[in-house]
Every structure is written in C-alpha cells, then in structure tokens.
Scaffold this active site. Structure first.
Site, PDB file in Angstrom:
ATOM      1  N   ASN A  14       0.356  -1.296   0.139  1.00  0.00           N
ATOM      2  CA  ASN A  14      -0.051  -0.249   0.272  1.00  0.00           C
ATOM      3  C   ASN A  14       0.536   1.191   0.156  1.00  0.00           C
ATOM      4  O   ASN A  14       0.211   2.441  -0.361  1.00  0.00           O
ATOM      5  CB  ASN A  14      -0.404  -0.052   1.007  1.00  0.00           C
ATOM      6  CG  ASN A  14       0.393   0.042   2.683  1.00  0.00           C
ATOM      7  OD1 ASN A  14       0.410  -0.755   2.882  1.00  0.00           O
ATOM      8  ND2 ASN A  14      -0.243   0.923   3.026  1.00  0.00           N
ATOM      9  N   GLY A  18       7.118  -1.192  -1.862  1.00  0.00           N
ATOM     10  CA  GLY A  18       5.723  -2.183  -2.148  1.00  0.00           C
ATOM     11  C   GLY A  18       4.646  -1.118  -3.403  1.00  0.00           C
ATOM     12  O   GLY A  18       4.220  -1.445  -3.578  1.00  0.00           O
ATOM     13  N   TYR A 166      16.578  -4.513  13.140  1.00  0.00           N
ATOM     14  CA  TYR A 166      16.309  -3.932  12.192  1.00  0.00           C
ATOM     15  C   TYR A 166      17.535  -4.983  11.456  1.00  0.00           C
ATOM     16  O   TYR A 166      17.227  -5.886  10.276  1.00  0.00           O
ATOM     17  CB  TYR A 166      16.845  -2.788  11.900  1.00  0.00           C
ATOM     18  CG  TYR A 166      15.388  -2.595  10.205  1.00  0.00           C
ATOM     19  CD1 TYR A 166      14.808  -2.824   9.855  1.00  0.00           C
ATOM     20  CD2 TYR A 166      16.657  -2.410   9.755  1.00  0.00           C
ATOM     21  CE1 TYR A 166      14.554  -2.504   8.682  1.00  0.00           C
ATOM     22  CE2 TYR A 166      17.299  -1.956   8.867  1.00  0.00           C
ATOM     23  CZ  TYR A 166      15.337  -2.274   7.601  1.00  0.00           C
ATOM     24  OH  TYR A 166      14.823  -2.306   6.016  1.00  0.00           O
TER      25      TYR A 166
END
Length: 296
Positions: A14, A18, A166
């Site tokens: 969204n 991506g 991360y």
C-alpha cells in the site's frame, strides 16, 4: 502461460517500494494481490493505482506479518480464491526505534521482516509452477552488513545499537533467500529464490524514528544520497521479472555506496554467505513459527 493469467503477491503493497513494485508488476500484465496489514490503506492505494492503470487486475487481502495466525488465515483464504502463484514479493517491513515484541514474545522486526515471510512462503510455495519464471523475492537491506544472527539473543535484548534488531532481521531475509534457493536446487525445482534491496529511499521506514532525527535525515541526507521510490523499486522488479536472473542472486542499486543508481548485482558480506548459519537459522525459524518448511 500468458502474463495476463499470472498472479503475484506483494506484501506491504500500500505504500513505498511495495506500492511501486505493485505498479511495475501490473504494467507487465500480472494480476496482483496487495497483502497488507491495513485494508483501509490498501484500498486507498488500490484506488490510486486503478486511476492510473484502470485495466489492472488488483485485489486487496488482509495480513499481519507479525501475527502467525493471521498469516495462516491469509494463506487459507488465498488458496480458496486462487489456484496458483507465480511471484511472491516478500516486501513488507518495519523499522522501529524502540523495543517491541509480537504476541509470541518475539522481537517485532525479526518476527515481521523475517519470520512472517518465512512462514508465508512455506504455506504458498506449493502453488508455484515449477518454472524459472516462478520467483520468491525477499527484500534485504544495506543494513545487513552491520549484523550477524544473534542465536543466543534473537530478541537483541543485550544489543546496544538501536538499529541492531532491524539489521539482524534484514540479514535473516537475505540468508533465508539463499537457503531457500539451495533447498529448491536440491529438490530439483526450477522455481527461483532471489533477494534484492532498494538502496536508500525515504519509503516510510523513517516514520517510526524520533521526529527530530527524521527531519534531519529528510532534509539533509535524503536529497544527497537517496533516490526516488520509483527507482528504489527497480532492483526488486529486476529480481522478479528479468529472464536472465539466476537463483541465489542479490540485486540492488550499483551507484554511490549502493544507495542509488542502475539495478545490478549487489554486494554482500562474507558472513551472509555462510551456509552453516543459514541452515541453523532455517531450523530455528521453523521452531519459532511452529511449522515445518519442507521443499519437495
């Protein structure tokens, strides 16, 4: 089979990279499923995409990659709707500036960025035709170079650097892609597992950083070193679509510090290529998600 009949899933479709990868696949004639945590945001993105590409085949489905039950529900619903999957882009990711864990008490970035996609891939790979145009594309990051897999501290509780979780999660994504390719090859499969990183881009990951730090990055670092989200999506699209791609390859920008530039083969650390570490990571990943991942 004609591309119009081919199907792709993009997680985290969204926004950011991506979103652009979704558009790129649609432009190449694919039917795309946007697998997103927020259905409202995904439907808004879908509306924007269809305004630009009105003839596209585009669906929205709900998934929370930090929640293993949500992933299982998604896979079950997907299999009820579709009989095949040609490209799986494991794109969704989170970058957090403070410790968080999922409901299974696993560090949120490791759970979402790596384990969620590990489980999703295991549940859907049997739908993929045995062809080299069938791709599992896993997103890593330049941050992988700063890490190792902390097997005795996967939650990074004892790590002092704020971005250690991360970095570990993105190293895990890269090593998962390589190990999956080895297992596919051993099973005699033509399906390809590849990895890619977008380089440097303000794709929404900065949104979880402290406001002052985020502002400094966006107005100083970003214009000099980072490229557009459209360009950041190119290595991922190359990994997904280029007929010359070989299993186990890793793509990214080839310009300054690998932050931007034309897509090509990316650099990786020696540690990231250790097969013993990747095999151990696979086994532990199976244990953590509570599911076996056999490639047959």
């Amino acid at each position: 089979m004609d591309k119009d009949n081919k199907l792709a899933i993009v997680t985290g479709a969204n926004s950011g990279v991506g979103y652009e990868v979704t558009k790129g696949l649609l432009k190449n004639g694919f039917h795309v499923v946007m697998a997103c945590r927020s259905v409202d945001k995904a439907n808004h993105a879908k509306k924007q995409i269809l305004a630009e590409l009105p003839l596209s085949k585009l669906d929205v489905m709900s998934i929370d990659l930090s929640d293993f039950e949500s992933i299982k529900d998604f896979a079950q619903e997907f299999k009820a709707k579709f009989q095949r999957l040609d490209i799986l882009v494991n794109n969704a990711g989170v970058l957090l500036n403070k410790p968080r864990k999922n409901s299974a008490d696993i560090e949120m970035q490791f759970a979402t960025n790596h384990l969620g996609h590990f489980l999703l891939t295991s549940l859907l790979i049997d739908l993929m035709p045995d062809s080299k145009s069938s791709r599992v594309v896993s997103l890593s990051s330049l941050a992988h170079k700063k890490s190792e897999i902390y097997f005795d501290d996967l939650n990074c509780d004892s790590q002092t650097k704020w971005d250690a979780p991360y970095a570990q999660s993105k190293l895990a994504c890269l090593m998962f892609a390589d190990e999956l390719q080895r297992k596919l090859a051993l099973a005699g499969k033509k399906i390809i597992s590849v990895s890619a990183h977008p380089g440097g881009t303000d794709s929404g990951l900065f949104d979880h950083m402290p406001p002052i730090f985020m502002s400094i990055l966006r107005y100083t670092f970003v214009p000099i070193f980072l490229h557009s989200i459209e360009n950041a999506a190119k290595p991922i699209l190359k990994a997904a679509l280029d007929s010359e791609v070989k299993g186990g390859q890793y793509f990214g920008p080839t310009g300054l510090l690998e932050m931007k530039g034309p897509p090509g083969i990316a650099k990786r650390t020696t540690y990231s290529q250790r097969e013993d570490v990747a095999a151990r990571l696979w086994t532990i990943s199976e244990e953590l998600v509570g599911a076996s991942f056999k490639v047959e």
